[in-house]
Write a protein that holds these residues in place. Structure first.
Motif, mmCIF file in Angstrom:
data_model
loop_
_atom_site.group_PDB
_atom_site.id
_atom_site.type_symbol
_atom_site.label_atom_id
_atom_site.label_comp_id
_atom_site.label_asym_id
_atom_site.label_seq_id
_atom_site.Cartn_x
_atom_site.Cartn_y
_atom_site.Cartn_z
ATOM 1 N N ARG A 5 0.814 -1.210 0.000
ATOM 2 C CA ARG A 5 0.000 0.000 0.000
ATOM 3 C C ARG A 5 0.851 1.265 0.000
ATOM 4 O O ARG A 5 0.476 2.271 -0.610
ATOM 5 C CB ARG A 5 -0.957 -0.021 1.192
ATOM 6 N N ILE A 6 1.994 1.236 0.685
ATOM 7 C CA ILE A 6 2.919 2.369 0.618
ATOM 8 C C ILE A 6 3.423 2.534 -0.815
ATOM 9 O O ILE A 6 3.482 3.647 -1.353
ATOM 10 C CB ILE A 6 4.093 2.180 1.601
ATOM 11 N N MET A 7 3.788 1.410 -1.450
ATOM 12 C CA MET A 7 4.257 1.455 -2.836
ATOM 13 C C MET A 7 3.188 2.051 -3.748
ATOM 14 O O MET A 7 3.482 2.903 -4.587
ATOM 15 C CB MET A 7 4.617 0.047 -3.317
ATOM 16 N N TRP A 8 1.953 1.595 -3.584
ATOM 17 C CA TRP A 8 0.872 2.115 -4.432
ATOM 18 C C TRP A 8 0.677 3.617 -4.212
ATOM 19 O O TRP A 8 0.557 4.396 -5.172
ATOM 20 C CB TRP A 8 -0.451 1.387 -4.145
ATOM 21 N N THR A 9 0.637 4.038 -2.955
ATOM 22 C CA THR A 9 0.313 5.434 -2.642
ATOM 23 C C THR A 9 1.353 6.392 -3.201
ATOM 24 O O THR A 9 1.011 7.398 -3.845
ATOM 25 C CB THR A 9 0.173 5.623 -1.121
ATOM 26 N N PHE A 10 2.635 6.106 -2.973
ATOM 27 C CA PHE A 10 3.663 7.009 -3.485
ATOM 28 C C PHE A 10 3.747 6.949 -5.009
ATOM 29 O O PHE A 10 4.000 7.971 -5.657
ATOM 30 C CB PHE A 10 5.018 6.708 -2.834
ATOM 31 N N SER A 11 3.501 5.777 -5.588
ATOM 32 C CA SER A 11 3.473 5.681 -7.049
ATOM 33 C C SER A 11 2.340 6.522 -7.620
ATOM 34 O O SER A 11 2.521 7.264 -8.603
ATOM 35 C CB SER A 11 3.297 4.225 -7.486
ATOM 36 N N SER A 12 1.166 6.414 -7.013
ATOM 37 C CA SER A 12 0.012 7.156 -7.508
ATOM 38 C C SER A 12 0.199 8.658 -7.337
ATOM 39 O O SER A 12 -0.166 9.451 -8.217
ATOM 40 C CB SER A 12 -1.256 6.691 -6.777
ATOM 41 N N ALA A 68 3.128 10.159 -7.321
ATOM 42 C CA ALA A 68 4.128 10.536 -8.327
ATOM 43 C C ALA A 68 3.491 10.670 -9.701
ATOM 44 O O ALA A 68 3.833 11.570 -10.479
ATOM 45 C CB ALA A 68 5.247 9.497 -8.364
ATOM 46 N N LEU A 69 2.539 9.790 -9.999
ATOM 47 C CA LEU A 69 1.842 9.825 -11.280
ATOM 48 C C LEU A 69 1.009 11.098 -11.410
ATOM 49 O O LEU A 69 0.964 11.727 -12.466
ATOM 50 C CB LEU A 69 0.944 8.588 -11.382
ATOM 51 N N TYR A 70 0.361 11.491 -10.320
ATOM 52 C CA TYR A 70 -0.503 12.675 -10.361
ATOM 53 C C TYR A 70 0.308 13.964 -10.401
ATOM 54 O O TYR A 70 0.036 14.862 -11.210
ATOM 55 C CB TYR A 70 -1.436 12.691 -9.150
ATOM 56 N N PHE A 71 1.300 14.072 -9.536
ATOM 57 C CA PHE A 71 2.029 15.343 -9.392
ATOM 58 C C PHE A 71 3.262 15.444 -10.291
ATOM 59 O O PHE A 71 3.819 16.524 -10.444
ATOM 60 C CB PHE A 71 2.475 15.523 -7.939
ATOM 61 N N ASN A 72 3.701 14.297 -10.826
ATOM 62 C CA ASN A 72 4.954 14.252 -11.595
ATOM 63 C C ASN A 72 6.116 14.779 -10.757
ATOM 64 O O ASN A 72 6.916 15.619 -11.210
ATOM 65 C CB ASN A 72 4.824 15.032 -12.912
ATOM 66 N N ILE A 73 6.193 14.270 -9.533
ATOM 67 C CA ILE A 73 7.260 14.669 -8.606
ATOM 68 C C ILE A 73 8.191 13.478 -8.393
ATOM 69 O O ILE A 73 7.785 12.463 -7.804
ATOM 70 C CB ILE A 73 6.675 15.147 -7.264
ATOM 71 N N PRO A 74 9.437 13.549 -8.877
ATOM 72 C CA PRO A 74 10.361 12.420 -8.765
ATOM 73 C C PRO A 74 10.621 11.961 -7.327
ATOM 74 O O PRO A 74 10.904 10.782 -7.095
ATOM 75 C CB PRO A 74 11.643 12.946 -9.413
ATOM 76 N N LEU A 75 10.539 12.887 -6.366
ATOM 77 C CA LEU A 75 10.766 12.512 -4.970
ATOM 78 C C LEU A 75 9.778 11.425 -4.529
ATOM 79 O O LEU A 75 10.157 10.479 -3.830
ATOM 80 C CB LEU A 75 10.629 13.737 -4.066
ATOM 81 N N TYR A 76 8.518 11.543 -4.933
ATOM 82 C CA TYR A 76 7.536 10.535 -4.570
ATOM 83 C C TYR A 76 7.870 9.189 -5.218
ATOM 84 O O TYR A 76 7.666 8.132 -4.610
ATOM 85 C CB TYR A 76 6.130 10.980 -4.976
ATOM 86 N N THR A 77 8.401 9.231 -6.431
ATOM 87 C CA THR A 77 8.826 7.990 -7.084
ATOM 88 C C THR A 77 9.925 7.308 -6.278
ATOM 89 O O THR A 77 9.951 6.076 -6.175
ATOM 90 C CB THR A 77 9.324 8.269 -8.512
ATOM 91 N N GLN A 78 10.821 8.088 -5.701
ATOM 92 C CA GLN A 78 11.903 7.506 -4.895
ATOM 93 C C GLN A 78 11.354 6.759 -3.681
ATOM 94 O O GLN A 78 11.849 5.675 -3.335
ATOM 95 C CB GLN A 78 12.855 8.605 -4.432
ATOM 96 N N TYR A 79 10.322 7.326 -3.048
ATOM 97 C CA TYR A 79 9.741 6.642 -1.889
ATOM 98 C C TYR A 79 8.961 5.399 -2.308
ATOM 99 O O TYR A 79 8.928 4.404 -1.584
ATOM 100 C CB TYR A 79 8.875 7.620 -1.088
ATOM 101 N N ALA A 80 8.338 5.452 -3.482
ATOM 102 C CA ALA A 80 7.694 4.251 -4.015
ATOM 103 C C ALA A 80 8.737 3.188 -4.330
ATOM 104 O O ALA A 80 8.535 1.988 -4.057
ATOM 105 C CB ALA A 80 6.895 4.599 -5.272
ATOM 106 N N LYS A 81 9.856 3.610 -4.912
ATOM 107 C CA LYS A 81 10.933 2.677 -5.259
ATOM 108 C C LYS A 81 11.485 1.999 -4.016
ATOM 109 O O LYS A 81 11.851 0.816 -4.049
ATOM 110 C CB LYS A 81 12.051 3.415 -6.002
#
Length: 398
Positions: free
Chosen positions: A59-66, A68-81
């Motif tokens: 769920r953490i992976m999904w939330t930060f991925s989603s 990142a998808l909405y805001f196009n913020i690479p930092l959120y992608t890092q937390y999803a990764k």
């Protein structure tokens, strides 16, 4: 109404980006063992050696991925990764396939069962991460999990999906998600989250078998899980689909109302979509029986005894906001939008922890905050409230 909804959209953006996500970024990063910590109590005490649940990680992976998808913020992608990398290293069973239920804090498996509910959440999360990054390994893993669910869990005789398996994919005697659940072969909850996972997978992988099974899941809800008399969801069933429960779960009712409609939209079958939209409004109306005068939605009612669980857990409040807004979109009836706005006022006044971040688990009918359940933990994740913010930000147009 437009002004109120635009104001809501702005407040949800603030809540997500300044409260919910920062809590997980600032307080739940495990720099010793990797990934995220497994628990913080309702009194904001970090339990650094707590076990780590697969559902929490997914769920953490999904939330930060989603996000990142909405805001196009690479930092959120890092937390999803971070959650994705941890899952690949520790949660996946490289010998038998699938994901473990729970790990020790150091990453060693402590409960190796293959709960189908959890496999579905990893599909949901891996697909969302793929949508941001085009990481082919994540799509491959998601497809592998889909095929494992179909191979082992699907009941080709009586339809539907069985609940839980051993590490080696042998059906278990104890099938329960948690101690509060009935030990039955088939449940509404697992079917709802397989539906959710298959919907997300079908967005990006237009596979014929997946389309067939997604449509079948919609049919299962329409014909077996949604009670044709009450339009509440029946919760527990034996393998022959005999209902074994008398509870109404208002949060699941309203969550299913919008997830079913989403599934039908993604599936792209016009006849199915028309049927689902008609039923979704009836399910939303059934869920509205749980709404209180202060805008909250209570947890459950036992239809046999009349007993009502009047606590207001965090997640039904979040799902009510999405579900009633979806009903507003379908019907153009502003009464539903007003329910969304009223629930948000309740959440702001009672559920959001403005001092220590994130949301409280629950508040009682008398307004007492529940500090005995987790602020973050096996079941307390940023998924319901984070997804609510993202869904409504998508749906409210400037």
């Amino acid at each position: 109404m437009k002004y109120e909804l635009l104001q809501l959209k702005q407040e949800l953006k603030e809540e997500l980006t300044h409260n919910i996500l920062p809590f997980w970024m600032d307080k739940m990063i495990d720099d010793i063992n990797g990934g995220y910590y497994g628990q913080m109590t309702g009194r904001n005490q970090l339990i650094s050696n707590a076990p780590k649940g697969g559902i929490l990680n997914a769920r953490i992976m999904w939330t930060f991925s989603s996000a990142a998808l909405y805001f196009n913020i690479p930092l959120y992608t890092q937390y999803a990764k971070r959650a994705k990398d941890y899952a690949f290293q520790y949660f996946f069973d490289t010998e038998n396939g699938g994901t473990y239920w729970m790990l020790n804090a150091d990453g060693s498996p402590v409960d190796t069962k293959k709960q189908i509910y959890s496999q579905a959440f990893f599909i949901y999360a891996l697909v969302e991460y793929y949508r941001v990054t085009n990481d082919a390994a994540c799509l491959d893993k998601a497809i592998d999990l889909f095929r494992l669910i179909e191979k082992y869990s699907f009941d080709a005789t009586q339809n539907g999906y069985f609940e839980a398996y051993s590490k080696e994919w042998v059906l278990l005697e104890d099938l329960r998600l948690s101690e509060k659940d009935a030990n039955e072969k088939k449940t509404m909850n697992t079917h709802l989250h397989i539906l959710e996972a298959y919907t997300n997978l079908y967005r990006i992988w237009k596979n014929e078998e997946l389309a067939k099974q997604l449509k079948n899941l919609i049919d299962i809800f329409l014909n077996k899980i949604i009670n044709s008399k009450t339009y509440h969801l029946d919760l527990f069933f034996d393998e022959n689909w005999n209902c074994k429960s008398t509870l109404f779960s208002y949060g699941h009712d309203i969550e299913a109302a919008w997830l079913l409609e989403e599934a039908a939209v993604v599936l792209g079958n016009a006849d199915v979509l028309k049927t689902v939209r008609d039923v979704a409004l009836k399910v939303a109306d059934a869920a509205a029986e749980g709404i209180q005068s202060n805008g909250s939605i209570v947890n459950e009612k036992n239809s046999a005894t009349g007993h009502v669980d009047t606590n207001c857990d965090w997640w039904p409040q979040a799902e009510a906001m999405v579900g009633f807004f979806s009903a507003y979109e379908l019907s153009k009836n502003e009464t539903y939008a007003m329910k969304t706005l009223a629930t948000w006022e309740f959440i702001k006044a009672n559920i959001i922890d403005t001092e220590d971040g994130e949301w409280h688990w629950s508040v009682s009918s008398t307004g007492k905050v529940d500090n005995n359940n987790d602020k973050a933990g096996f079941w307390k994740c940023p998924y319901h409230n984070g997804r609510m913010c993202l869904e409504l930000m998508h749906r409210i147009h400037d």
